[in-house]
Design an enzyme around this catalytic site. Structure first.
Site: not given
Ligand code: NAP
Length: 309
Positions: A224, A272
């Site tokens: 983000r 994006h």
């Molecule tokens: P997810 O499955 O919820 O994974 C989030 C990861 O971040 C987990 O490993 C979590 O740790 C870690 N995390 C969260 N807060 C943290 C903190 N304070 N300190 C350290 N680690 C932390 O999310 P996802 O599905 O992989 O997606 C991640 C992000 O990608 C989305 O939230 C979105 O913003 C972005 N995204 C972008 C696009 C694009 O087209 N550019 C598309 C889709 C998503 P834990 O494993 O310990 O919970």
């Protein structure tokens, strides 16, 4: 009892086909044609709600088609007591992994240097580097970070990963918590950010993070926009640490034409587009979650509102 689709109207036909292919009997309605609001039990949203969802008195759950729910969590139209699920879609995940692997390999194979040499008609004979010699630090080891890590591990890169809970993944040296972030980044040649945007992660890509990287490092940021302190990134690029940034997400989207990132020689801007949910695969969890909601069961990929993701 009905499901209301209130995401982008341009995608309504594709979602309708994908959901009805799984269960033709579902009563699927499309915003603003809700019918009797009392019949709406499940709402499908993108990044924002169409006004106040409290008008649906019998709403059981909310499903986002987006993986990141930071915009929805800030939306006052969402009743905070209703469960919210985010999207984990294997189509989206594969697409994000392609984006990350593509840019990691471009760095490994000196893509920018070779393209610059071609522009100068210069024969630049570079010996291919071994992936093992490149340390990639991945911030966020969730659905997206873990999949990217698995593919990069197969390719032989040296991997570090940072998460909240200290997730263990094959071939990844794991770090957890803010106090170990610097250790995770220390001397890394590629920094990949796939974190959710929360109060803890806002502005995490700042001067301190960049200073920990190896000189000449590359930032690949597809999480983000608000993760990046833009002034810090511009200053860090001027110092060559990182020396390049590939950025898919921005504090303001679309990125305004006057924004310095557009014309920066060391920044690759993508609008994006790293990964989007594919209705053909994303519909599976939506239909499953509708059933979970009717049964009063926890949703698949239910958002922990306290943690913000
Ligand atoms: P997810 O499955 O919820 O994974 C989030 C990861 O971040 C987990 O490993 C979590 O740790 C870690 N995390 C969260 N807060 C943290 C903190 N304070 N300190 C350290 N680690 C932390 O999310 P996802 O599905 O992989 O997606 C991640 C992000 O990608 C989305 O939230 C979105 O913003 C972005 N995204 C972008 C696009 C694009 O087209 N550019 C598309 C889709 C998503 P834990 O494993 O310990 O919970």
């Amino acid at each position: 009892m009905a499901i209301l689709y209130a995401d982008d109207p341009a995608d309504a036909a594709a979602w309708s086909a994908a959901i009805r292919a799984l269960d033709p009997g579902l009563d699927l309605r499309f915003w603003p044609d809700c019918g009797d609001p009392a019949e709406i039990e499940f709402v499908i949203l993108g990044a924002k709600a169409p006004g106040d969802l409290r008008r649906f008195a019998n709403l059981r759950a909310i499903q986002s088609t987006w993986a990141g729910v930071n915009f929805l969590l800030a939306d006052t139209g969402l009743p905070p007591e209703r469960p919210l699920a985010r999207m984990v879609d294997r189509g989206l995940t594969a697409s994000m992994t392609e984006y990350v692997v593509f840019h990691v390999l471009d760095h490994l194979r000196a893509g920018p240097r070779l393209r610059a040499a071609q522009r100068e008609r210069r024969w630049l004979e570079l010996e291919p580097r071994k992936p093992q010699s490149v340390t990639v630090a991945i911030l966020g080891l969730g659905a997206l970070g873990a999949d990217a890590a698995a593919r990069l591990h197969e390719l032989g890169f040296t991997l570090r990963g940072w998460s909240r809970s200290g997730k263990e993944l094959p071939g990844v040296t794991s770090f957890a918590g803010l106090e170990r972030l610097a250790e995770c980044l220390d001397g890394a040649e590629i920094l990949v950010c796939l974190l959710p945007l929360t109060d803890e992660t806002r502005g995490i890509l700042d001067a301190r993070a960049f200073a920990a990287l190896a000189p000449g490092a590359v930032l690949i940021h597809a999480a983000r926009g608000a993760h990046v302190v833009e002034a810090d990134l511009l200053a860090a690029l001027a110092q060559g640490r990182p020396s390049r940034a590939v950025i898919d997400v921005f504090a303001t989207e679309p990125l305004p034409p006057e924004h310095p990132f557009w014309r920066h020689p060391a920044i690759t801007v993508t609008p994006h587009v790293a990964a989007i949910t594919r209705p053909g695969t994303g519909a599976e969890d939506i239909v499953a979650n509708y059933r979970h909601a009717l049964a009063g069961e926890p949703l698949i990929n239910q958002v922990d509102r306290g943690q913000g993701y």
